[in-house]
Write a protein that holds these residues in place. Structure first.
Motif, mmCIF file in Angstrom:
data_model
loop_
_atom_site.group_PDB
_atom_site.id
_atom_site.type_symbol
_atom_site.label_atom_id
_atom_site.label_comp_id
_atom_site.label_asym_id
_atom_site.label_seq_id
_atom_site.Cartn_x
_atom_site.Cartn_y
_atom_site.Cartn_z
ATOM 1 N N ALA A 242 0.846 -1.205 0.000
ATOM 2 C CA ALA A 242 0.000 0.000 0.000
ATOM 3 C C ALA A 242 0.876 1.247 0.000
ATOM 4 C CB ALA A 242 -0.921 -0.009 1.215
ATOM 5 N N ARG A 243 1.935 1.226 0.823
ATOM 6 C CA ARG A 243 2.856 2.361 0.882
ATOM 7 C C ARG A 243 3.525 2.603 -0.472
ATOM 8 N NH1 ARG A 243 7.793 2.417 3.775
ATOM 9 N NH2 ARG A 243 8.084 0.261 3.051
ATOM 10 N N ASP A 244 3.937 1.509 -1.138
ATOM 11 C CA ASP A 244 4.604 1.632 -2.431
ATOM 12 C C ASP A 244 3.675 2.219 -3.494
ATOM 13 O OD1 ASP A 244 6.976 0.693 -1.434
ATOM 14 O OD2 ASP A 244 6.664 -1.376 -2.114
ATOM 15 N N MET A 245 2.428 1.805 -3.492
ATOM 16 C CA MET A 245 1.486 2.335 -4.475
ATOM 17 C C MET A 245 1.190 3.814 -4.212
ATOM 18 S SD MET A 245 1.054 -0.101 -6.609
ATOM 19 C CE MET A 245 2.789 -0.485 -6.236
ATOM 20 N N PHE A 246 1.137 4.173 -2.938
ATOM 21 C CA PHE A 246 0.956 5.586 -2.576
ATOM 22 C C PHE A 246 2.137 6.409 -3.075
ATOM 23 C CE2 PHE A 246 1.679 9.151 0.304
ATOM 24 C CZ PHE A 246 0.433 9.763 0.326
ATOM 25 N N LEU A 247 3.349 5.908 -2.854
ATOM 26 C CA LEU A 247 4.553 6.624 -3.276
ATOM 27 C C LEU A 247 4.669 6.678 -4.797
ATOM 28 C CD1 LEU A 247 7.183 5.332 -0.693
ATOM 29 C CD2 LEU A 247 6.143 7.608 -0.799
ATOM 30 N N PHE A 248 4.251 5.607 -5.472
ATOM 31 C CA PHE A 248 4.294 5.614 -6.937
ATOM 32 C C PHE A 248 3.382 6.725 -7.469
ATOM 33 C CE2 PHE A 248 3.200 4.445 -11.235
ATOM 34 C CZ PHE A 248 4.402 3.972 -11.756
ATOM 35 N N SER A 249 2.214 6.867 -6.871
ATOM 36 C CA SER A 249 1.301 7.927 -7.276
ATOM 37 C C SER A 249 1.940 9.300 -7.046
ATOM 38 C CB SER A 249 -0.016 7.823 -6.492
ATOM 39 O OG SER A 249 -0.851 8.932 -6.757
ATOM 40 N N PHE A 250 2.569 9.471 -5.900
ATOM 41 C CA PHE A 250 3.223 10.749 -5.585
ATOM 42 C C PHE A 250 4.348 11.029 -6.576
ATOM 43 C CE2 PHE A 250 6.523 13.215 -3.431
ATOM 44 C CZ PHE A 250 5.801 14.324 -3.015
ATOM 45 N N CYS A 251 5.159 10.017 -6.867
ATOM 46 C CA CYS A 251 6.297 10.195 -7.773
ATOM 47 C C CYS A 251 5.863 10.506 -9.198
ATOM 48 C CB CYS A 251 7.175 8.942 -7.768
ATOM 49 S SG CYS A 251 8.047 8.664 -6.221
ATOM 50 N N ASP A 294 12.618 1.774 -8.556
ATOM 51 C CA ASP A 294 12.837 1.030 -7.308
ATOM 52 C C ASP A 294 11.563 0.302 -6.875
ATOM 53 O OD1 ASP A 294 15.443 1.833 -7.198
ATOM 54 O OD2 ASP A 294 15.120 3.436 -5.719
ATOM 55 N N ILE A 295 10.426 0.952 -7.056
ATOM 56 C CA ILE A 295 9.146 0.331 -6.678
ATOM 57 C C ILE A 295 8.842 -0.847 -7.601
ATOM 58 C CG2 ILE A 295 6.641 0.693 -6.580
ATOM 59 C CD1 ILE A 295 7.267 3.597 -5.649
ATOM 60 N N ILE A 296 9.029 -0.650 -8.891
ATOM 61 C CA ILE A 296 8.769 -1.721 -9.859
ATOM 62 C C ILE A 296 9.656 -2.932 -9.579
ATOM 63 C CG2 ILE A 296 9.020 -2.373 -12.299
ATOM 64 C CD1 ILE A 296 6.553 -0.765 -11.844
ATOM 65 N N TYR A 299 8.831 -6.034 -7.022
ATOM 66 C CA TYR A 299 7.779 -7.029 -7.233
ATOM 67 C C TYR A 299 8.029 -7.852 -8.492
ATOM 68 C CZ TYR A 299 5.645 -4.137 -3.688
ATOM 69 O OH TYR A 299 5.414 -3.458 -2.521
ATOM 70 N N PRO A 300 7.528 -9.081 -8.505
ATOM 71 C CA PRO A 300 7.670 -9.922 -9.705
ATOM 72 C C PRO A 300 7.013 -9.250 -10.908
ATOM 73 C CG PRO A 300 6.880 -11.215 -7.838
ATOM 74 C CD PRO A 300 6.812 -9.785 -7.420
ATOM 75 N N ILE A 301 7.517 -9.578 -12.080
ATOM 76 C CA ILE A 301 6.944 -9.008 -13.299
ATOM 77 C C ILE A 301 5.491 -9.465 -13.437
ATOM 78 C CG2 ILE A 301 7.080 -8.964 -15.814
ATOM 79 C CD1 ILE A 301 10.098 -9.357 -15.539
ATOM 80 N N ASN A 302 4.613 -8.528 -13.692
ATOM 81 C CA ASN A 302 3.189 -8.823 -13.854
ATOM 82 C C ASN A 302 3.002 -9.718 -15.086
ATOM 83 O OD1 ASN A 302 0.387 -8.765 -14.102
ATOM 84 N ND2 ASN A 302 0.221 -6.634 -13.505
ATOM 85 N N PRO A 303 2.318 -10.867 -14.943
ATOM 86 C CA PRO A 303 2.128 -11.765 -16.097
ATOM 87 C C PRO A 303 1.189 -11.193 -17.157
ATOM 88 C CG PRO A 303 0.861 -12.551 -14.211
ATOM 89 C CD PRO A 303 1.711 -11.412 -13.713
ATOM 90 N N LEU A 307 1.552 -2.797 -16.173
ATOM 91 C CA LEU A 307 2.867 -2.515 -15.605
ATOM 92 C C LEU A 307 2.950 -2.814 -14.106
ATOM 93 C CD1 LEU A 307 5.711 -1.272 -16.018
ATOM 94 C CD2 LEU A 307 4.682 0.964 -15.508
ATOM 95 N N LEU A 308 1.980 -2.355 -13.344
ATOM 96 C CA LEU A 308 2.002 -2.518 -11.894
ATOM 97 C C LEU A 308 1.266 -3.796 -11.468
ATOM 98 C CD1 LEU A 308 1.269 1.188 -10.888
ATOM 99 C CD2 LEU A 308 3.450 -0.006 -10.656
#
Length: 404
Positions: A242-251, A294-296, A299-303, A307-308
């Motif tokens: 959840a934190r990573d998705m929040f930061l991705f949105s901010f970035c 760094d966020i991407i 996590y494992p590559i989405n099948p 992207l996320l």
């Protein structure tokens, strides 16, 4: 409707490749009357055991058509029941001929408010405007609840009725902005009905509030954003995600969650992320930065093509997956807020407001950040956005992210 049986029946086509007809069957005093509707479906789309239309999960466009047919059929069955009740209450003898005459004169449903809005919902779905169809459905559900399920025609909508509806919404505890939201959608449909000549414009919304109140901006300081980033959440993967998705949105300059969920791998090319906003259709280009990568990389590559790791299956449930992820992430963000003793109920929306507020604090020109959260009009905001060069926005984003 005593001693009268009304059922939906299906007359199959001899040729399985052709559609059969949906029929309304009435039985009264041992006599049978069948009224052939204008709606047709294929043989495999009818369940004889339940007497209902069957849907196919493999063809969403056909399901949309079948949904519209089922709504229309249900509406017409309801009208048949009402006509039978009216004829029975008259105390006079009536025949099937009387009933079909009344029914045929009443079959023009365009003047029905419930039906009209439902047709707009189906149209929006066919145009791919899913979010818009959902807001229309929410409005229709609210208005039908207010009306206790009793339909009406557009010429029955007047200012007194709208005042009563507004009062009902406020009694339910809805904010003025929320009640205004429902009223504006109703007003849009009313104006469309006027354009189609279904009623004269009696200005029924003149005494209710259809504006937008200014709301308190939901933003965090850069120090709080950094505090969230530096939390050790390794033992709680759900909070970490959840934190990573929040930061991705901010970035990504406050990218909305729906746009994040539907980002495709092919949208990232040559160091830039290019996507079209779901809400406005505007094409945006964001410089790809170390923080995003760094966020991407965590996590494992989405099948899937996305992207996320938000939509993980391409089986027709993509929108439901996105909505479920959004609810879970917002719930976990509230837990994160508790960990750092934030006095607010943290949600994904804070990332967008925070980026704009922090940008202003770093003396980035208003024209560059577009003052996206400060305008009273979305049109004005769009004018600002259209005039900004992408390189200037990327420069602004680097200025914000360099300390993160």
């Amino acid at each position: 409707m005593k001693n009268v049986s009304i059922k939906l029946k299906f007359r199959r086509s001899v040729n399985p490749e052709k559609e059969g007809s949906l029929i309304y069957q009435l039985i009264y005093e041992r006599k049978v009357c069948r009224i052939t509707s204008k709606y047709k479906i294929f043989n495999h789309e009818w369940d004889e055991a339940t007497g209902q239309i069957l849907f196919s999960s493999l063809d969403s466009s056909r399901d949309s058509q079948l949904g519209m047919i089922r709504f229309n059929v249900d509406w017409e069955l309801h009208q048949l029941c009402k006509i039978v009740d009216t004829l029975a209450l008259s105390g006079q003898e009536w025949t099937f001929s009387d009933l079909t005459s009344h029914f045929n004169s009443f079959i023009d449903k365009d003047s029905s408010v419930f039906h009209f809005i439902q047709m707009q919902i189906q149209r929006k779905k066919q145009l791919g405007k899913v979010r818009s169809s959902e807001t229309y459905q929410a409005t229709l559900n609210s208005f039908m609840s207010f009306r206790c399920g009793v339909d009406l025609t557009f010429d029955m909508i007047d200012s007194e009725l709208m005042e009563l509806y507004e009062a009902e919404l406020q009694n339910r505890g809805l904010t003025r902005n929320t009640s205004s939201f429902y009223l504006r959608i109703l007003r849009t449909n009313y104006k469309l009905a006027v354009e189609k000549g279904l009623t004269q414009d009696c200005h029924p919304f003149k005494r209710v509030y259809c504006g937008i109140d200014k709301t308190v901006k939901r933003s965090l300081s850069f120090a709080k954003i950094k505090q969230i980033k530096e939390l050790d959440l390794s033992l709680t993967p759900s909070l970490d995600f959840a934190r990573d998705m929040f930061l991705f949105s901010f970035c990504t300059r406050g990218m909305s969650f729906v746009d994040m969920a539907y980002l495709k791998k092919k949208d990232l090319k040559n160091g830039y992320l290019t996507y079209r906003r779901k809400k406005t259709g505007q094409l945006l280009t964001v410089e790809w930065t170390r923080q995003m990568q760094d966020i991407i990389d965590k996590y494992p590559i989405n099948p899937t093509q996305y992207l996320l790791p938000l939509i993980l299956r391409e089986d027709g449930s993509e929108r439901r997956q996105y909505q479920n992820q959004m609810m879970k992430i917002n719930r976990h963000l509230k837990d994160i807020a508790s960990l750092i003793k934030l006095p607010v109920s943290l949600s994904l929306y804070y990332s967008r407001h925070s980026w704009a507020t922090i940008a202003r604090g770093k003396d980035i020109p208003l024209s560059v950040i577009s003052e996206a959260l400060g305008h009273d009009s979305e049109i004005t905001t769009q004018i600002y956005l259209d005039s900004i060069k992408s390189v200037e926005v990327d420069k602004a984003n680097r200025k914000i992210l360099k300390d993160l």
